[in-house]
Enzyme design. Sequence first.
Site, short mmCIF file in Angstrom:
data_model
loop_
_atom_site.label_atom_id
_atom_site.label_comp_id
_atom_site.label_asym_id
_atom_site.label_seq_id
_atom_site.Cartn_x
_atom_site.Cartn_y
_atom_site.Cartn_z
N PRO A 175 -10.30 -23.11 -11.33
CA PRO A 175 -10.83 -22.51 -12.55
C PRO A 175 -10.83 -20.99 -12.38
O PRO A 175 -11.31 -20.49 -11.36
CB PRO A 175 -12.27 -23.04 -12.62
N MET A 176 -10.28 -20.28 -13.35
CA MET A 176 -10.28 -18.81 -13.25
C MET A 176 -10.53 -18.21 -14.63
O MET A 176 -9.72 -18.35 -15.55
CB MET A 176 -8.94 -18.32 -12.66
N MET A 177 -11.68 -17.58 -14.74
CA MET A 177 -12.14 -17.00 -16.00
C MET A 177 -11.10 -16.04 -16.59
O MET A 177 -10.60 -15.18 -15.86
CB MET A 177 -13.44 -16.23 -15.70
N GLN A 199 -15.31 -27.12 -16.18
CA GLN A 199 -16.29 -26.57 -15.24
C GLN A 199 -17.46 -25.98 -16.02
O GLN A 199 -17.27 -25.12 -16.88
CB GLN A 199 -15.70 -25.49 -14.34
N CYS A 253 -19.84 -19.04 -8.15
CA CYS A 253 -19.61 -17.73 -8.75
C CYS A 253 -20.65 -16.72 -8.26
O CYS A 253 -21.85 -16.95 -8.38
CB CYS A 253 -19.64 -17.81 -10.27
N LYS A 293 -18.06 -27.47 -7.20
CA LYS A 293 -17.26 -26.45 -6.51
C LYS A 293 -18.24 -25.42 -5.95
O LYS A 293 -19.04 -24.86 -6.70
CB LYS A 293 -16.29 -25.78 -7.49
N GLY A 314 -9.06 -21.27 -1.18
CA GLY A 314 -9.18 -19.90 -0.68
C GLY A 314 -7.96 -19.44 0.09
O GLY A 314 -7.67 -19.97 1.17
#
Length: 355
Positions: free
Chosen positions: A18-20, A71, A101, A140, A213
């Site tokens: 997930p990447m905003m 998410q 986050c 996550k 990562g």
Amino acid sequence: MIELGTKIPKPYPVSLAPMMDWTDRHFRYLFRMISKHTFLYTEMIHTGAILRGDRKRFLSYNPEELPLAIQLGGDNPSSLAECSKISEDYGYSEVNLNVGCPSDRVREGNFGACLMETPEKVAELAAAMDAAVSIPITVKCRIGIPGKESFEDLYRFVETVKSAGVKRFIIHARIAILGGLSPAQNRQIPPLRYADVEEIKQNFPDLIVEINGGIRTYAEIEERLKKNDGVMIGRAAYETPFLFSELDSLFFQDDTLSLSRREILIRMQDYIDRFLRNDTNSKPHFVLKHLLGLFHAEKGARSYRRILTEKMFSDYSRDLLIEATREIPDSALDFIPSQKKNRNSAELESTVFPS
Ligand SMILES: Cc1cc2nc3c(=O)[nH]c(=O)nc-3n(C[C@H](O)[C@H](O)[C@H](O)COP(=O)(O)O)c2cc1C
């Protein structure tokens, strides 16, 4: 007393992080043309946005994106439970809780990585979510936060949250520094500790443990899969998406998809046409910005990026993608990675991109 959940998430060897602002539905649609099987995640959506905002805008997706997890971010059990139920009704495959986050704004809202301080609270949230739905609830998280950064702390976190029925953990193998580092620095500065995640898998063999990562190549995915059930790829998949077009054939035993970049652009042009027609608030750059990395490291990539960047905001026309790809050689446009050959232009399904 927390009830044990019974829903077993499907194992996926590879997922897209997930990447905003990056993994919105347009990028996910693009990525589905690169991999049919990679498990996808939405960007984090706060419960308040779903309960009080434009729900349809936040939750809509293209059916092609499935299997797809949503998410959620939040710290209120009943809001998270309600949003999980709404997400299930929208057809999402899984609901994932963000416990990773590190941003100041998120910390002020008492959710994200700061929840690692209180594993019992995360277990309470997960149990409330689990009780509301029949799809899996997953978490996550990071390997820790300052003050809770030992392996024993991570072990206790996983053990506690597992008791709420969570069976898939995606663990970003860095601690999150809360305050002092920006989210971007928090993805770079704390050292990667893959061994901690691998040890979690060894200690909890019944859990699905995915590692995340700094993983950028097929060789790295393969290496990490030796000791983890799955690998989540973030920035590399966004910055250089086409480098991942062999994911299906290498990790999902399927080489039926395999599109060339010319075919992908033809389909994306159709997608943009539909998007502009159907959504009055839409702008071409909402989609086009996700195509910037498509020709990474190819001849002509710099001119492609420059033309798209210059024109997608205010000078868009339907010829833009053709213009931007003018300096990209046919050998790059028509290359099919899994077959290591070029597609014959006669096989193309549309003439939008004449070769
Ligand atoms: C632009 C950007 C936005 C991100 N937004 C989220 C998010 O909404 N939720 C989340 O759990 N992680 C988010 N992350 C973190 C990624 O999911 C991932 O954990 C991190 O980038 C490390 O993986 P990588 O090294 O493969 O990029 C974001 C990362 C980036 C680069």
